[in-house]
Design an enzyme around this catalytic site. Structure first.
Site, PDB file in Angstrom:
ATOM      1  N   ARG A 286     -10.390 -11.351   2.484  1.00 53.43           N
ATOM      2  CA  ARG A 286     -11.323 -12.571   1.730  1.00 53.43           C
ATOM      3  C   ARG A 286     -10.637 -13.899   1.998  1.00 53.43           C
ATOM      4  NH1 ARG A 286     -11.924  -9.257  -3.835  1.00 53.43           N
ATOM      5  NH2 ARG A 286     -11.421  -7.446  -2.259  1.00 53.43           N
TER       6      ARG A 286
ATOM      7  N   LYS B 154       0.908  -1.207   0.013  1.00 55.34           N
ATOM      8  CA  LYS B 154      -0.058  -0.019  -0.049  1.00 55.34           C
ATOM      9  C   LYS B 154       0.702   1.171   0.222  1.00 55.34           C
ATOM     10  CE  LYS B 154      -3.961  -1.698   2.714  1.00 55.34           C
ATOM     11  NZ  LYS B 154      -4.770  -1.512   1.893  1.00 55.34           N
TER      12      LYS B 154
HETATM   13  N1  BES Z   1      -7.995  -3.556   4.820  1.00 60.82           N
HETATM   14  C1  BES Z   1      -8.065  -3.056   3.526  1.00 60.82           C
HETATM   15  C2  BES Z   1      -9.454  -2.438   3.394  1.00 60.82           C
HETATM   16  C3  BES Z   1      -9.452  -0.998   4.004  1.00 60.82           C
HETATM   17  C4  BES Z   1      -9.201  -0.064   3.311  1.00 60.82           C
HETATM   18  C5  BES Z   1     -10.221  -1.149   5.241  1.00 60.82           C
HETATM   19  C6  BES Z   1      -9.213   1.337   3.988  1.00 60.82           C
HETATM   20  C7  BES Z   1     -10.315   0.093   5.758  1.00 60.82           C
HETATM   21  C8  BES Z   1      -9.880   1.216   5.350  1.00 60.82           C
HETATM   22  C9  BES Z   1      -8.346  -4.538   2.507  1.00 60.82           C
HETATM   23  O1  BES Z   1      -7.258  -5.429   2.832  1.00 60.82           O
HETATM   24  C10 BES Z   1      -7.820  -3.844   1.055  1.00 60.82           C
HETATM   25  O2  BES Z   1      -6.632  -3.660   0.970  1.00 60.82           O
HETATM   26  N2  BES Z   1      -8.715  -3.962   0.250  1.00 60.82           N
HETATM   27  C11 BES Z   1      -8.391  -3.551  -1.255  1.00 60.82           C
HETATM   28  C12 BES Z   1      -8.779  -4.772  -1.935  1.00 60.82           C
HETATM   29  C13 BES Z   1      -8.409  -4.696  -3.374  1.00 60.82           C
HETATM   30  C14 BES Z   1      -7.193  -4.940  -3.382  1.00 60.82           C
HETATM   31  C15 BES Z   1      -9.429  -5.749  -4.232  1.00 60.82           C
HETATM   32  C16 BES Z   1      -9.003  -2.356  -1.528  1.00 60.82           C
HETATM   33  O3  BES Z   1     -10.143  -1.874  -0.905  1.00 60.82           O
HETATM   34  O4  BES Z   1      -8.316  -1.493  -2.279  1.00 60.82           O
HETATM   35 MN    MN Z   2      -5.400  -5.202   2.204  1.00 60.26          MN
END
Ligand code: BES
Ligand code: MN
Ligand code: ZN
Length: 488
Positions: A340, A266
């Site tokens: 997931r 990230k």
């Molecule tokens: N933990 C994150 C989602 C999240 C984002 C929670 C902001 C709280 C605040 C999750 O694991 C994630 O990174 N999701 C990705 C999914 C994508 C890679 C398909 C996302 O939401 O960008």
């Molecule tokens: Mn994630």
């Protein structure tokens, strides 16, 4: 936590709070509410006189302090109670604890014949609005320790106060777990916190799987996501099994103790709050402890897959194919879609081994939750209209917010992979919806009895707001407990 006491004979009247309601007609002025325990002589007249000069409107949470040097009380507070329903009192309770931080104790005279729900809201507002999380010295720690609720018939409200105290204590626990920095909060630390709470509550059983057991039983999603961390993954299985239970609920919560995104790392702004990525696990565990504490006559089996999604030579890679519990496979093109993967294992295990009547999962699953619904509202998914309605009702009554979202069958094709049963990170957009559809693939014959909430957005807030305090909100504990209390 503040000590809350119901009393018919308030002893400490130096800081006294009296409720004021808005005028009934549009142009009518607010008025003092008759209380069950009569305040000192002349005070009610004084309140009535203060209302017009201070233009006190009596909206929920409005407050006015009147100092009365040498008098009893020496500090008189007018508290607006608005509609006087549970939500208004919750708001009022939170406003009050913020306004009187500098007093050690406060007495609040409750309206004559106040509803128990209103008392519940008030107590939750007091206990949640006064929450603080701080490691180390706290120079601004509030002085307030005691709130006395003066009411003519205290026994009538004991149950409401107990339920509110339990709900608030568990919500505060979920906030503590979620606020804790990830240097402390690794999967084993989380397990230890749960074990400590379980030791205080008879009737709960806790089973914890470590990496060796997870490998032996085929929990490939949890192992892949946790593989890159020096702190190995765990799977918590917590069971509240009262003898009278007819209904069996399984709760599942995402427990990523830190989410770097993994190899699909990230960027800085997206990573900074990722210690909160176990808020789903915190909520389901705390709700289960609450159910046990209130001895609710419903069986609850709670699964919390815990893992740290790190970057290292042992981390799983984009393009790896993961074999989940039960044998389904996922092609993982993005290691940041890790939630997931761990949930899939836990859901598949629940379906095969727990066989509950109802299956609920909570997860900080996608940033898309906030894109669709803003900062305070969870995205709720289910093919079961009754279950969705019941959860939404409980969540709203508890003062939380969720909105039902669709599970469009037309989108299922986006989950297809050439190499595995499923693709874990499709890029078509509608990220929260596609994540929900992905999870549904693991619910087997329980598909119609499953409900999922993406709680990424409401798990955190950026500023104090009524009963919410800056940081972790403990979202989900209140709604789940309220819903569990409707089952038997
Ligand atoms: N933990 C994150 C989602 C999240 C984002 C929670 C902001 C709280 C605040 C999750 O694991 C994630 O990174 N999701 C990705 C999914 C994508 C890679 C398909 C996302 O939401 O960008
Ligand atoms: Mn994630
Ligand atoms: Zn995550």
């Amino acid at each position: 936590m503040l000590a809350i006491r119901l009393t018919a004979e308030p002893e400490r009247l130096d800081t006294l709070v009296l409720p004021v309601r808005p005028g009934v007609a549009d142009d009518a002025s607010a008025e003092p509410v008759p209380t069950g325990v009569t305040p000192p002589d002349g005070i009610v007249d004084e309140v009535a006189a203060l209302i017009p000069v201070t233009r006190f409107a009596g909206r929920a949470g409005d407050l006015h302090t009147q100092w009365r040097p040498g008098g009893t009380p020496r500090r008189l507070l007018l508290l607006g109670i608005g509609d006087a329903d549970e939500a208004a009192w919750r708001r009022g309770g939170a406003a009050l604890v913020r306004a009187v931080k500098d007093e050690t104790h406060v007495t609040l005279s409750l309206p004559e014949g106040i509803a128990s729900d209103a008392v519940r809201g008030l107590v939750e507002g007091l206990l949640l609005g006064s929450y603080r999380f701080r490691l180390g010295a706290d120079p601004d720690a509030p002085a307030l320790t005691d709130v006395d609720l003066a009411v003519a018939d205290p026994e009538a409200y004991e149950q409401a106060v107990t339920v509110a105290q339990t709900t608030a204590r568990m919500t505060r626990l979920a906030r503590d777990l979620t606020n804790m920095p990830s240097s402390v909060k690794n999967p084993q630390w989380f397990v230890e916190q749960v074990a400590e709470a379980v030791a205080d509550l008879p009737g709960l059983t806790l089973r914890v799987r470590e990496p060796e057991q997870l490998a032996a039983e085929g929990f490939g999603g949890i192992l892949a996501v946790g593989g890159g961390s020096a702190s190995g993954p765990r799977l918590i299985e917590l069971d509240w099994n009262p003898p009278q239970a007819d209904t069996h609920v399984a709760l599942v919560g995402k427990g990523i103790t830190f989410d770097t995104g993994g190899i699909s790392i990230k960027p800085v702004p997206a990573m900074k709050l990722m210690r909160k990525d176990m808020a789903g696990a915190a909520a389901v565990v705390a709700a289960t402890l609450g159910a046990a504490s209130l001895r609710l006559p419903v069986r609850v089996t709670t699964l919390a897959p815990l893992a740290e999604n790190m970057v290292s030579g042992a981390a799983f890679r984009p393009g790896d194919i993961v074999r989940h519990y039960g044998g389904m496979t996922s092609e993982t093109t993005n290691s940041d879609a890790e939630g997931r993967l761990v949930l899939a294992d836990a859901l598949a295990y629940a379906v095969r081994e727990i066989k509950p009547d109802l299956l609920i999962d909570l997860a900080t699953l996608t940033g898309a939750n906030a894109v669709a619904l803003g900062t305070r509202t969870g995205a709720l998914y289910s093919d079961n209209d009754q279950l969705a309605e019941d959860l939404l009702t409980a969540i709203r009554a508890a003062g939380e917010s969720a909105w039902r979202m669709p599970l469009p069958n037309d989108y299922v094709e986006h989950l297809g992979s050439d190499l595995a049963d499923l693709h874990s990170a499709p890029t078509q957009g509608g990220g929260s919806v596609l994540a929900a559809l992905y999870l549904r693939e693991f619910t087997g014959e329980l598909g119609e009895r499953w409900l999922h909430i993406d709680m990424s957005a409401p798990s955190w807030c950026e500023r104090d707001d009524a009963e919410l305090t800056k940081g972790a909100t403990g979202w989900g504990v209140r709604g789940l407990l309220r819903w569990l209390a409707t089952l038997d």
